[in-house]
Design an enzyme around this catalytic site. Sequence first.
Site, PDB file in Angstrom:
ATOM      1  N   HIS A   1       7.267  11.923 -30.344  1.00 39.09           N
ATOM      2  CA  HIS A   1       8.462  12.219 -31.144  1.00 39.09           C
ATOM      3  C   HIS A   1       8.114  12.265 -32.612  1.00 39.09           C
ATOM      4  O   HIS A   1       7.143  11.644 -33.058  1.00 39.09           O
ATOM      5  CB  HIS A   1       9.556  11.180 -30.894  1.00 39.09           C
ATOM      6  CG  HIS A   1       9.103   9.771 -31.079  1.00 39.09           C
ATOM      7  ND1 HIS A   1       8.391   9.097 -30.115  1.00 39.09           N
ATOM      8  CD2 HIS A   1       9.236   8.907 -32.118  1.00 39.09           C
ATOM      9  CE1 HIS A   1       8.112   7.885 -30.543  1.00 39.09           C
ATOM     10  NE2 HIS A   1       8.599   7.748 -31.773  1.00 39.09           N
TER      11      HIS A   1
ATOM     12  N   HIS B   1       9.855  11.624 -36.445  1.00 41.75           N
ATOM     13  CA  HIS B   1      10.950  10.983 -37.182  1.00 41.75           C
ATOM     14  C   HIS B   1      11.264  11.822 -38.416  1.00 41.75           C
ATOM     15  O   HIS B   1      10.340  12.262 -39.122  1.00 41.75           O
ATOM     16  CB  HIS B   1      10.530   9.614 -37.714  1.00 41.75           C
ATOM     17  CG  HIS B   1      10.124   8.608 -36.684  1.00 41.75           C
ATOM     18  ND1 HIS B   1      10.901   7.528 -36.367  1.00 41.75           N
ATOM     19  CD2 HIS B   1       9.008   8.491 -35.923  1.00 41.75           C
ATOM     20  CE1 HIS B   1      10.282   6.778 -35.454  1.00 41.75           C
ATOM     21  NE2 HIS B   1       9.123   7.344 -35.177  1.00 41.75           N
TER      22      HIS B   1
HETATM   23  P1  AMP Z   1       7.933   4.862 -32.626  1.00 45.15           P
HETATM   24  O1  AMP Z   1       7.728   3.451 -33.043  1.00 45.15           O
HETATM   25  O2  AMP Z   1       7.302   5.876 -33.551  1.00 45.15           O
HETATM   26  O3  AMP Z   1       7.488   5.055 -31.185  1.00 45.15           O
HETATM   27  O4  AMP Z   1       9.475   5.170 -32.749  1.00 45.15           O
HETATM   28  C1  AMP Z   1      10.398   4.855 -31.756  1.00 45.15           C
HETATM   29  C2  AMP Z   1      11.739   4.902 -32.417  1.00 45.15           C
HETATM   30  O5  AMP Z   1      12.717   4.888 -31.414  1.00 45.15           O
HETATM   31  C3  AMP Z   1      12.017   3.714 -33.340  1.00 45.15           C
HETATM   32  O6  AMP Z   1      12.288   4.194 -34.648  1.00 45.15           O
HETATM   33  C4  AMP Z   1      13.233   3.046 -32.710  1.00 45.15           C
HETATM   34  O7  AMP Z   1      14.135   2.582 -33.676  1.00 45.15           O
HETATM   35  C5  AMP Z   1      13.818   4.164 -31.892  1.00 45.15           C
HETATM   36  N1  AMP Z   1      14.579   3.776 -30.724  1.00 45.15           N
HETATM   37  C6  AMP Z   1      14.312   2.795 -29.845  1.00 45.15           C
HETATM   38  N2  AMP Z   1      15.230   2.779 -28.855  1.00 45.15           N
HETATM   39  C7  AMP Z   1      16.102   3.775 -29.128  1.00 45.15           C
HETATM   40  C8  AMP Z   1      17.275   4.275 -28.487  1.00 45.15           C
HETATM   41  N3  AMP Z   1      17.740   3.747 -27.345  1.00 45.15           N
HETATM   42  N4  AMP Z   1      17.924   5.321 -29.052  1.00 45.15           N
HETATM   43  C9  AMP Z   1      17.472   5.853 -30.206  1.00 45.15           C
HETATM   44  N5  AMP Z   1      16.367   5.442 -30.855  1.00 45.15           N
HETATM   45  C10 AMP Z   1      15.684   4.410 -30.321  1.00 45.15           C
END
Ligand code: AMP
Length: 148
Positions: free
Chosen positions: A107, A109
């Site tokens: 993903h 951001h």
């Molecule tokens: P990463 O650490 O780059 O893998 O980012 C994962 C992101 O997903 C983090 O910024 C979290 O805040 C976000 N996240 C975790 N659970 C959820 C969820 N259920 N819905 C939306 N975002 C989420």
Amino acid sequence: MTLHAPYDPDNIFAKILRGDIPAVKVWEDDDVLAFMDVFPQSEGHVLVIAKGSTARNLLEIEPEVLARIMAATQRTARAVQKALEPEGFQILQFNGEAGGQTVFHLHFHIVPRWADRAMKGHGHAPMADMTALKVLADKIAAQLEPAR
Ligand code: AMP
């Protein structure tokens, strides 16, 4: 989680894609989904993921899928810029646990930035209010340009 583990079909984004858990969606098409990060590092923090791929990180993503995610990220960032008028924004992407990744479905951001507002820490931000997130998602979606 190393860079080289198998894809976990029960990771949280796979569950969102299956509709097993809710997400505050900004927009989607057959290939990609943009949705609000529930632990936003700044107001308007959006995540962009591919639907059909089981790539966990940048090393694994198919180049043609990566091209679609990047086009979707740019389209979403344009809408975020119009809707919220940040002074800048960051595109972040983490690979492997040691690289700061916490959800192992590739993903990107989009994190809007304002000079006078501190960005919350990655993985340390408080959970957002769902109603407020929906308002932001609708505001961003209203500014989407047609897909190119
Ligand atoms: P990463 O650490 O780059 O893998 O980012 C994962 C992101 O997903 C983090 O910024 C979290 O805040 C976000 N996240 C975790 N659970 C959820 C969820 N259920 N819905 C939306 N975002 C989420």
